[in-house]
Design a protein around this motif. Structure first.
Motif, short mmCIF file in Angstrom:
data_model
loop_
_atom_site.label_atom_id
_atom_site.label_comp_id
_atom_site.label_asym_id
_atom_site.label_seq_id
_atom_site.Cartn_x
_atom_site.Cartn_y
_atom_site.Cartn_z
N TYR A 26 0.86 -1.20 0.00
CA TYR A 26 0.00 0.00 0.00
C TYR A 26 0.89 1.24 0.00
O TYR A 26 1.84 1.32 0.79
CB TYR A 26 -0.89 0.02 1.25
N CYS A 28 0.71 5.60 -0.02
CA CYS A 28 -0.14 6.80 0.08
C CYS A 28 -0.03 7.58 -1.22
O CYS A 28 1.07 7.98 -1.62
CB CYS A 28 0.28 7.68 1.25
N CYS A 209 -6.51 5.93 4.85
CA CYS A 209 -5.54 4.90 4.46
C CYS A 209 -5.73 3.63 5.28
O CYS A 209 -5.63 2.53 4.73
CB CYS A 209 -4.11 5.43 4.60
N HIS A 224 4.28 -0.91 3.34
CA HIS A 224 3.53 0.35 3.24
C HIS A 224 4.54 1.45 2.94
O HIS A 224 5.55 1.56 3.61
CB HIS A 224 2.78 0.64 4.54
N HIS A 234 1.20 11.28 9.81
CA HIS A 234 0.27 10.44 9.05
C HIS A 234 0.44 8.95 9.32
O HIS A 234 -0.53 8.26 9.68
CB HIS A 234 0.40 10.74 7.55
N HIS A 235 1.64 8.42 9.16
CA HIS A 235 1.81 6.97 9.31
C HIS A 235 1.73 6.54 10.77
O HIS A 235 1.27 5.43 11.08
CB HIS A 235 3.12 6.52 8.65
N GLU A 238 -1.84 6.20 11.26
CA GLU A 238 -2.37 4.99 10.60
C GLU A 238 -2.12 3.76 11.48
O GLU A 238 -2.99 2.89 11.61
CB GLU A 238 -1.70 4.77 9.24
#
Ligand code: AMP
Ligand code: ZN
Length: 459
Positions: A26, A28, A209, A224, A234-235, A238
């Motif tokens: 995956y 982004c 995500c 990822h 962001h991560h 997630e």
């Protein structure tokens, strides 16, 4: 064995996928409010390279790259343009595909759009609320409670307390902790919104995500990726969302591509040094441009920052031209790569060492020198096949070397002039043959006399 630098482990690790031979990846993707810039292009191209290398070495890969089609920047831009959000995002998705095609990227296996997965996001938010990892606030927003997730900060290597000092997070009366982040935003007038158990609203960016990764690939995935800047928040967020809900590891290998800078400066709107990929492509030869930019973006190792200058781009073109010239002069034999071949083995060794494209390009150049020396069509075939694993050297060599002038009419005219020059030479009319060569030179066309006749290229 493939080794990948895992940002979470802060070291290179042997790659073992969850299921033998299969990879769930995956990345982004873009927020579709404008044409993507050359920095975005770097991150997109790096993961296209990773995808291609996994395929070339025999993995079956499901590669998911999302499209963020609802967000503040999109809403602002659509209002400014006086167009609907749908019309803006639709136009930008078409443009994104046109530009990624020109950079010779493969389309991902799936490109889920946020607005098609609102139900999945609400499902995940519901799971988090049930587990007391999230809470609806009185203003209609739903927040993630970072204190409830023990692993918060493990990717960026910071504790919640460090982050609170470092980030100078603003205190907001609706949040229990200033680091809590929004999962669902209460609707504001004139903004797109969806119905939910918490009231009308729209999703926060981070939840997108986690929800789409779960929907497309399951609770735990292999790889990822994203740009360097996405590690925090962001991560990190997630991870908190996905692991908070599933209680299982979210990602086994986290990969981050380093930034592209402009003339040694950070790219930013205020410095006025943001160039879209299509602006740059428009300044390059139509046949050579896309692959030149791709070559430039992959020339450095993906974990090193790269610098964009016009000269570096021209230098990439020269380097690529030298590879294509070898393929033009020594027709490549069609082949399957024999990974035991010394050049193939070295190429594979450096690529398997955390995707070292920089070293892989050096191997291609050594092989080029060998092709020029030996005139071996087998080695030429190997050069092409190895380049192809990275999405390079896929075009017709003569056409690439000649460049965009190779439109049928222009090429036919140049060929006619070359013939006239040959006739003049045969008649020992050297004044005329020199005149023709000079005429072409003035148009930027260089003639090369070789054993097999005269060929031409753009200067
Ligand atoms: P954005 O549309 O800003 O969310 O960015 C899309 C992707 O491009 C993200 O993975 C970013 O990390 C990446 N990105 C943004 N700027 C740069 C840059 N200057 N160099 C490399 N990647 C970038
Ligand atoms: Zn993401």
């Amino acid at each position: 064995m493939l080794k990948i630098y895992n940002t979470l482990a802060r070291q290179k690790q042997g790659f073992t996928p969850l299921e033998p031979g299969k990879v769930r990846m995956y990345v982004c993707g873009l927020t579709v409010y404008d044409f993507f810039h050359i920095g975005n292009a770097r991150t997109l191209t790096v993961f296209d390279m990773v995808y291609r290398w996994l395929l070339a070495t025999g993995y079956e890969v499901k590669y998911v790259r999302n499209i963020t089609d609802v967000d503040d920047k999109i809403i602002d831009r659509a209002n400014k343009n006086g167009e609907s959000i749908d019309s803006l995002t639709e136009r930008m998705v078409v443009a994104m595909h046109a530009d990624t095609d020109r950079l010779m990227m493969l389309r991902p296996s799936a490109e889920p759009r946020a607005t098609d997965h609102i139900g999945d996001m609400l499902g995940l938010i519901g799971d988090l609320v049930d587990k007391s990892k999230a809470y609806p606030a009185s203003n209609g927003d739903v927040y993630y409670a970072v204190r409830e997730f023990a692993g918060y900060g493990k990717l960026s290597g910071k504790s919640i307390d460090d982050l609170r000092v470092g980030e100078r997070v603003a205190v907001d009366g609706n949040k229990r902790d200033p680091l809590d982040f929004v999962l669902w935003k209460a609707a504001k007038p004139h903004e797109p919104h969806w119905h939910s158990h918490y009231g009308e609203g729209r999703p926060g960016w981070h939840i997108e995500c986690s929800a789409m990764s779960r929907a497309e690939l399951g609770e735990t995935i292999d790889i990822h990726g994203g740009g360097w800047d996405l590690q925090f928040p962001h991560h990190e967020n997630e991870i908190a969302q996905s692991e908070g809900a599933s209680g299982k590891p979210f990602v086994n290998y986290w990969m981050h591509a380093a930034f592209l800078n402009m003339d040694n400066e950070k790219m930013s709107k205020s410095l006025g040094n943001v160039f879209t990929t299509r602006e740059i492509l428009a300044r390059l030869d139509p046949v050579q441009g896309g692959e030149t930019v791709r070559f430039f973006l992959l020339r450095g190792h993906y974990r090193s920052e790269i610098n964009y200058t016009w000269d570096l781009l021209l230098d990439s073109r020269a380097s690529l031209l030298s590879l294509y010239t070898a393929l033009r002069d020594v027709p490549p034999a069609a082949m399957q790569i024999d990974w035991e071949h010394p050049y193939a083995a070295r190429f594979r060794e450096v690529m398997d060492d955390d995707f070292n494209t920089s070293m892989a390009f050096a191997v291609l150049h050594e092989l080029r020198a060998e092709v020029n020396r030996t005139r071996s069509t087998e080695l030429s075939g190997l050069l092409k096949a190895l380049g192809n694993t990275l999405g390079l050297l896929t075009q017709d060599p003569a056409r690439f070397v000649q460049g965009g002038e190779a439109t049928a009419d222009a090429a036919a005219e140049i060929d006619a002039l070359i013939l006239q020059r040959q006739e003049a030479k045969k008649a020992r009319n050297f004044a005329e043959s020199d005149r023709i060569r000079d005429e072409l030179k003035a148009r930027g066309i260089v003639l090369e006399d070789g054993a097999g006749g005269t060929s031409w290229r753009r200067a």
